[in-house]
Design an enzyme around this catalytic site. Structure first.
Site, mmCIF file in Angstrom:
data_model
loop_
_atom_site.group_PDB
_atom_site.id
_atom_site.type_symbol
_atom_site.label_atom_id
_atom_site.label_comp_id
_atom_site.label_asym_id
_atom_site.label_seq_id
_atom_site.Cartn_x
_atom_site.Cartn_y
_atom_site.Cartn_z
ATOM 1 N N ASP A 10 -8.094 3.773 1.144
ATOM 2 C CA ASP A 10 -7.168 4.049 2.238
ATOM 3 C C ASP A 10 -7.976 4.590 3.416
ATOM 4 O OD1 ASP A 10 -5.163 4.853 3.970
ATOM 5 O OD2 ASP A 10 -3.948 5.765 2.396
ATOM 6 N N ASN A 42 2.374 1.568 4.311
ATOM 7 C CA ASN A 42 2.643 0.310 5.010
ATOM 8 C C ASN A 42 2.304 0.385 6.497
ATOM 9 O OD1 ASN A 42 5.495 -1.884 5.629
ATOM 10 N ND2 ASN A 42 3.420 -2.450 5.095
ATOM 11 N N CYS A 87 0.861 -1.182 0.000
ATOM 12 C CA CYS A 87 0.000 0.000 0.000
ATOM 13 C C CYS A 87 0.899 1.234 0.000
ATOM 14 C CB CYS A 87 -0.997 -0.013 1.159
ATOM 15 S SG CYS A 87 -0.309 0.219 2.816
ATOM 16 N N CYS A 134 -1.500 0.803 7.246
ATOM 17 C CA CYS A 134 -2.942 0.535 7.348
ATOM 18 C C CYS A 134 -3.339 -0.743 6.604
ATOM 19 C CB CYS A 134 -3.757 1.715 6.813
ATOM 20 S SG CYS A 134 -3.612 3.233 7.758
ATOM 21 N N ARG A 135 -3.405 -0.650 5.284
ATOM 22 C CA ARG A 135 -3.943 -1.750 4.485
ATOM 23 C C ARG A 135 -2.987 -2.924 4.346
ATOM 24 N NH1 ARG A 135 -5.247 1.898 -0.575
ATOM 25 N NH2 ARG A 135 -3.350 2.855 0.263
ATOM 26 N N SER A 136 -1.758 -2.674 3.923
ATOM 27 C CA SER A 136 -0.864 -3.806 3.637
ATOM 28 C C SER A 136 -0.476 -4.606 4.875
ATOM 29 C CB SER A 136 0.356 -3.376 2.828
ATOM 30 O OG SER A 136 1.110 -2.390 3.478
#
Length: 150
Positions: free
Chosen positions: A122, A11, A8, A13-15
């Protein structure tokens, strides 16, 4: 050993959430799952507290992960590279050296919605519900990925 990278922007939140979710679905003796960001904003930082909280809610501990930036060596180190959105895709593809590198890069939500290239939004600037929504999207995609690999 099959190696999978989640990518993401920062690095945090999402990934890292995708990393934790997929790790929970795959045997650790056959798979390595990692995550990275295309930007260097949060190198060495722990995931966002809201990502940690939503993971914990579902029995996944990502609190020990540390942010790192995607680099060209990741094309050699990983078999699959899953990006969270169009911007991440463009950033990763822009440093690909050849078609082999490019062919490793996939939109994670294409696992759920083939060839649509949908973004995982995001959640950083949103509220708690955004992290819950992202968790559910990533969990669905990671279930499909795990089922296809095991």
């Amino acid at each position: 050993m099959i190696k999978i990278l989640m990518v993401c922007l920062g690095n945090i939140c999402r990934s890292p959430l995708a990393e934790g979710i997929l790790k929970s679905k795959l045997p650790s003796n056959k798979f390595i799952v990692d995550s990275a960001g295309t930007a260097n904003y949060h190198v060495g930082s722990q995931p966002d507290r809201r990502s940690i909280a939503v993971g914990k809610k579902y029995g996944i501990d990502i609190s020990n992960l540390k942010g790192r930036q995607f680099n060209i060596k990741d094309f050699d180190a990983f078999d699959y590279i899953y990006v969270m959105d169009e911007s991440n895709y463009q950033n990763v593809i822009s440093i690909a050296r050849n078609e082999t590198d490019k062919n490793k890069v996939k939109f994670i939500l294409n696992e759920v919605y083939p060839n649509r290239n949908y973004d995982v939004p995001d959640p950083y600037y949103g509220g708690e519900q955004g992290f819950e929504n992202v968790y559910k999207m990533l969990d669905e995609a990671c279930t499909i990925i795990a089922d296809s690999l095991v």
